[in-house]
Design a protein around this motif. Structure first.
Motif, PDB file in Angstrom:
ATOM      1  N   LEU A 238       0.799  -1.220   0.000  1.00  0.00           N
ATOM      2  CA  LEU A 238       0.000   0.000   0.000  1.00  0.00           C
ATOM      3  C   LEU A 238       0.830   1.268   0.000  1.00  0.00           C
ATOM      4  O   LEU A 238       0.455   2.258  -0.645  1.00  0.00           O
ATOM      5  CB  LEU A 238      -0.937   0.015   1.215  1.00  0.00           C
ATOM      6  N   VAL A 239       1.956   1.281   0.693  1.00  0.00           N
ATOM      7  CA  VAL A 239       2.698   2.544   0.865  1.00  0.00           C
ATOM      8  C   VAL A 239       4.148   2.459   0.391  1.00  0.00           C
ATOM      9  O   VAL A 239       4.906   3.421   0.543  1.00  0.00           O
ATOM     10  CB  VAL A 239       2.652   3.005   2.341  1.00  0.00           C
ATOM     11  N   GLY A 240       4.559   1.332  -0.153  1.00  0.00           N
ATOM     12  CA  GLY A 240       5.909   1.235  -0.700  1.00  0.00           C
ATOM     13  C   GLY A 240       6.965   0.956   0.345  1.00  0.00           C
ATOM     14  O   GLY A 240       6.739   0.233   1.326  1.00  0.00           O
ATOM     15  N   SER A 241       8.128   1.576   0.172  1.00  0.00           N
ATOM     16  CA  SER A 241       9.297   1.249   0.989  1.00  0.00           C
ATOM     17  C   SER A 241       9.238   1.903   2.364  1.00  0.00           C
ATOM     18  O   SER A 241       8.866   3.071   2.495  1.00  0.00           O
ATOM     19  CB  SER A 241      10.582   1.686   0.274  1.00  0.00           C
ATOM     20  N   LEU A 242       9.638   1.134   3.376  1.00  0.00           N
ATOM     21  CA  LEU A 242       9.790   1.640   4.735  1.00  0.00           C
ATOM     22  C   LEU A 242      11.064   1.073   5.329  1.00  0.00           C
ATOM     23  O   LEU A 242      11.405  -0.089   5.096  1.00  0.00           O
ATOM     24  CB  LEU A 242       8.615   1.246   5.639  1.00  0.00           C
ATOM     25  N   PRO A 269      11.141   9.736   5.304  1.00  0.00           N
ATOM     26  CA  PRO A 269      10.092   9.222   4.403  1.00  0.00           C
ATOM     27  C   PRO A 269       9.360   8.018   4.990  1.00  0.00           C
ATOM     28  O   PRO A 269       8.169   7.834   4.733  1.00  0.00           O
ATOM     29  CB  PRO A 269      10.875   8.842   3.146  1.00  0.00           C
ATOM     30  N   SER A 270      10.061   7.218   5.782  1.00  0.00           N
ATOM     31  CA  SER A 270       9.410   6.057   6.386  1.00  0.00           C
ATOM     32  C   SER A 270       8.356   6.486   7.401  1.00  0.00           C
ATOM     33  O   SER A 270       7.297   5.847   7.516  1.00  0.00           O
ATOM     34  CB  SER A 270      10.447   5.152   7.063  1.00  0.00           C
ATOM     35  N   GLU A 271       8.607   7.556   8.127  1.00  0.00           N
ATOM     36  CA  GLU A 271       7.600   8.050   9.061  1.00  0.00           C
ATOM     37  C   GLU A 271       6.370   8.527   8.303  1.00  0.00           C
ATOM     38  O   GLU A 271       5.224   8.250   8.713  1.00  0.00           O
ATOM     39  CB  GLU A 271       8.155   9.189   9.908  1.00  0.00           C
ATOM     40  N   ALA A 272       6.589   9.205   7.177  1.00  0.00           N
ATOM     41  CA  ALA A 272       5.466   9.659   6.365  1.00  0.00           C
ATOM     42  C   ALA A 272       4.689   8.471   5.809  1.00  0.00           C
ATOM     43  O   ALA A 272       3.451   8.472   5.778  1.00  0.00           O
ATOM     44  CB  ALA A 272       5.971  10.550   5.236  1.00  0.00           C
ATOM     45  N   ALA A 273       5.415   7.423   5.387  1.00  0.00           N
ATOM     46  CA  ALA A 273       4.753   6.235   4.845  1.00  0.00           C
ATOM     47  C   ALA A 273       3.959   5.514   5.932  1.00  0.00           C
ATOM     48  O   ALA A 273       2.850   5.015   5.683  1.00  0.00           O
ATOM     49  CB  ALA A 273       5.784   5.293   4.232  1.00  0.00           C
ATOM     50  N   LEU A 274       4.506   5.470   7.145  1.00  0.00           N
ATOM     51  CA  LEU A 274       3.804   4.831   8.248  1.00  0.00           C
ATOM     52  C   LEU A 274       2.531   5.605   8.595  1.00  0.00           C
ATOM     53  O   LEU A 274       1.473   5.017   8.868  1.00  0.00           O
ATOM     54  CB  LEU A 274       4.728   4.751   9.462  1.00  0.00           C
TER      55      LEU A 274
END
Length: 287
Positions: A238-242, A269-274
């Motif tokens: 759903l949100v790609g790489s983390l 970017p991982s925080e935004a994806a989470l």
């Protein structure tokens, strides 16, 4: 679990990983039929007789002293986790037959705790890596393709080891597939050594060995390491790489249950994806 066979296999894999020149020995003979140190060489390094070490490796000697096990661990250059594992195999607990335990469950207070963790994926695992509970974000991160109430059904609870090796969705979740598999088997080895009489744990190992060649090959190498913290990479559908940090904390008085939590570096970017995953899956609770 066949403890004598496990002990012998563990010691042989560690002997095979060392050469005489690695430990300051002069190799004797011109041809070596097996890789690594010979039993006689390992016994020499540990300061024990070759006959005694042979009996130990063949599972014919029990009750080795701490001094002997420490000497063998030093000779084999074992890590602290491997030294503990050696002790568990060389001196397994003496237990009689026990009735099958009731399926474990997470305490209500633990469930309330993880439910209150907005923005933090959290999962409660038992010692066999069965999922006992997860909060909405934990479910969305590691197993959004499964029903949210799956941990409530003891007969077919998700198991993170089984998912990793047998579930196609989970296989695609980790870009570093080999690293994640090594980490999983290393952790399972630690638990299996500490609980050699756990029937359901032995059944899990047997199932994975039969159904996954990848697991069987890794299990045969005897990797042993407690993987209680670190960093994991995900490729979420759903949100790609983390890139997420993880911590696994033992819950007190819980029969070996652990709380697994994930977090992202602030502003990354991982925080935004989470955060996006929280919103996309309804795991976000507005204040």
């Amino acid at each position: 679990m066949d403890i004598p066979a496990e002990l012998g296999s563990f010691l042989r894999t560690r002997r095979a990983g060392l050469r005489p020149e690695d430990v300051g020995l002069v190799a004797y003979g011109t041809r070596r039929r097996v890789p690594g140190l010979r039993r006689e060489e390992l016994a020499q390094l540990a300061g024990v007789s070759a006959a005694y070490y042979t009996r130990l490796e063949q599972g014919q000697s029990t009750g080795a002293s701490d001094g002997v096990l420490d000497a063998i661990a030093r000779a084999l250059r074992l890590t602290p986790d491997e030294r503990t594992h050696l002790g568990n195999l060389a001196r397994p607990p003496r237990t009689g037959r026990r009735p099958a335990p009731r399926p474990p469950s997470a305490r209500p207070a633990t469930r309330r705790l993880i439910a209150a963790m907005d923005g933090v994926p959290a999962v409660v695992l038992d010692l066999r890596f069965d999922v006992l509970a997860w909060n909405p974000l934990g479910h969305a991160l590691i197993a959004g393709h499964l029903p949210a109430d799956a941990p409530e059904r003891p007969g077919d609870r998700p198991n993170t080891q089984r998912m990793l090796f047998l579930d196609p969705h989970t296989r695609e979740l980790y870009p570093d597939r080999k690293g994640e598999a090594r980490r999983a088997v290393s952790s399972l080895r630690v638990v299996a050594g500490a609980h050699p009489d756990d029937r359901r744990l032995a059944e899990l190992v047997g199932e994975l060995t039969m159904k996954s060649g990848e697991f069987a090959a890794l299990w045969a190498r005897h990797p042993v390491r407690r993987c209680a913290f670190g960093t994991k990479s995900f490729h979420h559908p759903l949100v790609g790489s983390l890139e997420l940090d993880f911590e696994m904390t033992r819950l007190p008085d819980s029969g070996g249950q652990c709380l697994l939590m994930y977090g992202a570096e602030p502003g990354s970017p991982s925080e935004a994806a989470l955060r996006l995953l929280s919103r996309e899956t309804g795991a976000f609770h507005a204040p």
